[in-house]
Design a protein around this motif. Structure first.
Motif, PDB file in Angstrom:
ATOM      1  N   GLY A  69       0.706  -0.997   0.077  1.00  0.00           N
ATOM      2  CA  GLY A  69      -0.139   0.087   0.026  1.00  0.00           C
ATOM      3  C   GLY A  69       0.755   1.291  -0.086  1.00  0.00           C
ATOM      4  O   GLY A  69       2.227   1.181   0.316  1.00  0.00           O
ATOM      5  N   PRO A  70       0.196   2.316  -0.233  1.00  0.00           N
ATOM      6  CA  PRO A  70       0.811   3.686  -0.335  1.00  0.00           C
ATOM      7  C   PRO A  70       0.976   4.374   1.140  1.00  0.00           C
ATOM      8  O   PRO A  70       0.242   4.202   1.845  1.00  0.00           O
ATOM      9  CB  PRO A  70      -0.041   4.563  -1.406  1.00  0.00           C
ATOM     10  CG  PRO A  70      -1.401   4.051  -1.179  1.00  0.00           C
ATOM     11  CD  PRO A  70      -1.023   2.496  -0.763  1.00  0.00           C
ATOM     12  N   SER A  71       1.934   5.329   1.205  1.00  0.00           N
ATOM     13  CA  SER A  71       1.984   6.050   2.443  1.00  0.00           C
ATOM     14  C   SER A  71       2.269   7.473   2.002  1.00  0.00           C
ATOM     15  O   SER A  71       3.021   7.794   0.971  1.00  0.00           O
ATOM     16  CB  SER A  71       2.872   5.545   3.387  1.00  0.00           C
ATOM     17  OG  SER A  71       4.176   5.602   2.881  1.00  0.00           O
ATOM     18  N   TYR A  72       2.092   8.363   2.804  1.00  0.00           N
ATOM     19  CA  TYR A  72       2.351   9.740   2.951  1.00  0.00           C
ATOM     20  C   TYR A  72       3.248  10.034   4.149  1.00  0.00           C
ATOM     21  O   TYR A  72       2.678   9.892   5.342  1.00  0.00           O
ATOM     22  CB  TYR A  72       1.350  10.834   2.655  1.00  0.00           C
ATOM     23  CG  TYR A  72       1.651  12.298   2.725  1.00  0.00           C
ATOM     24  CD1 TYR A  72       2.308  12.751   1.830  1.00  0.00           C
ATOM     25  CD2 TYR A  72       1.357  12.896   3.961  1.00  0.00           C
ATOM     26  CE1 TYR A  72       2.939  14.101   2.013  1.00  0.00           C
ATOM     27  CE2 TYR A  72       1.687  14.216   3.987  1.00  0.00           C
ATOM     28  CZ  TYR A  72       2.351  14.789   3.078  1.00  0.00           C
ATOM     29  OH  TYR A  72       2.906  16.100   3.281  1.00  0.00           O
ATOM     30  N   THR A  73       4.320  10.834   4.218  1.00  0.00           N
ATOM     31  CA  THR A  73       4.880  10.993   5.271  1.00  0.00           C
ATOM     32  C   THR A  73       5.522  12.914   5.239  1.00  0.00           C
ATOM     33  O   THR A  73       5.739  13.270   4.232  1.00  0.00           O
ATOM     34  CB  THR A  73       6.400  10.379   5.462  1.00  0.00           C
ATOM     35  OG1 THR A  73       6.144   8.962   5.497  1.00  0.00           O
ATOM     36  CG2 THR A  73       7.165  10.709   6.705  1.00  0.00           C
ATOM     37  N   PHE A  74       5.134  13.480   6.283  1.00  0.00           N
ATOM     38  CA  PHE A  74       5.525  14.946   6.412  1.00  0.00           C
ATOM     39  C   PHE A  74       6.621  14.958   7.462  1.00  0.00           C
ATOM     40  O   PHE A  74       6.561  14.600   8.525  1.00  0.00           O
ATOM     41  CB  PHE A  74       4.339  15.602   6.806  1.00  0.00           C
ATOM     42  CG  PHE A  74       4.835  17.012   6.804  1.00  0.00           C
ATOM     43  CD1 PHE A  74       5.049  17.924   5.878  1.00  0.00           C
ATOM     44  CD2 PHE A  74       4.663  17.726   8.118  1.00  0.00           C
ATOM     45  CE1 PHE A  74       5.202  19.241   5.931  1.00  0.00           C
ATOM     46  CE2 PHE A  74       5.054  18.909   8.284  1.00  0.00           C
ATOM     47  CZ  PHE A  74       5.284  19.736   7.075  1.00  0.00           C
ATOM     48  N   SER A  75       7.716  15.945   7.242  1.00  0.00           N
ATOM     49  CA  SER A  75       8.539  16.484   8.148  1.00  0.00           C
ATOM     50  C   SER A  75       9.016  17.611   7.940  1.00  0.00           C
ATOM     51  O   SER A  75       8.835  18.312   6.725  1.00  0.00           O
ATOM     52  CB  SER A  75       9.584  15.438   8.409  1.00  0.00           C
ATOM     53  OG  SER A  75      10.611  15.812   9.453  1.00  0.00           O
TER      54      SER A  75
END
Length: 172
Positions: A69-75
């Protein structure tokens, strides 16, 4: 050849859709990311360490032991000398997970993710974007069921989602 490839992709999609027995969504926090350890700000001097990374994603069960599956990460972070120079990191990845142990409460698995980190650097009157290869390699991961719907997890590895990642999953 083109028709063969289209047919092959269609068969894979139908097979994956039929065998996808479960779906889960998750949210997590990870500390010390790839963006801190590698140069995802294109050599800029005096960059602070980021506060960590927030990740959200969806996983689909395609076999009894494999999830994808896909994922989104923010930093984000800033420069030490300039309060108005900020870096925002957006990582979009495709993840695969292989379960190597499971009982009614605990499951252990390994995870691999690949994708892209888009770095958005801002100044008061200018901005730039940089693209970098994103990855996540987590060989030691554990998930503990709270009930049939919710579970909590921890993943130890390295990449855009963090060195140590902890969070919650919800089965749909």
């Amino acid at each position: 050849m083109k028709k063969f490839l289209i047919a092959l992709v269609a068969m894979f999609g139908i097979t994956a859709g039929v065998s996808a027995q479960k779906t889960e969504v998750y949210a997590s926090y990870g500390g010390y990311t790839q963006m801190d350890a590698t140069d995802c700000h294109d050599g800029g001097p005096s960059v602070n360490t980021a506060w960590g990374a927030l990740t959200a994603g969806v996983n689909f069960k395609i076999t009894p032991k494999i999830w994808i599956g896909p994922s989104y990460t923010f930093s984000s972070t800033s420069r030490k000398k300039y309060d108005d120079n900020n870096f925002y990191y957006h990582a979009i990845m495709f993840n695969g997970r292989y379960g190597y142990y499971q009982n009614n409460i605990v499951s252990m698995y390994a995870k691999l993710g690949i994708g892209a980190v888009i770095t958005h650097e801002t100044w008061p009157d200018d901005s730039k974007n940089y693209g970098h290869f994103a990855y996540q390699i987590s060989p030691l991961c554990a998930q503990v069921a709270i009930n049939k719907t919710f579970s909590m997890f921890g993943e130890l590895g390295f990449g855009a989602q963090g060195l140590l990642q902890v969070g919650f999953k919800m089965n749909l």
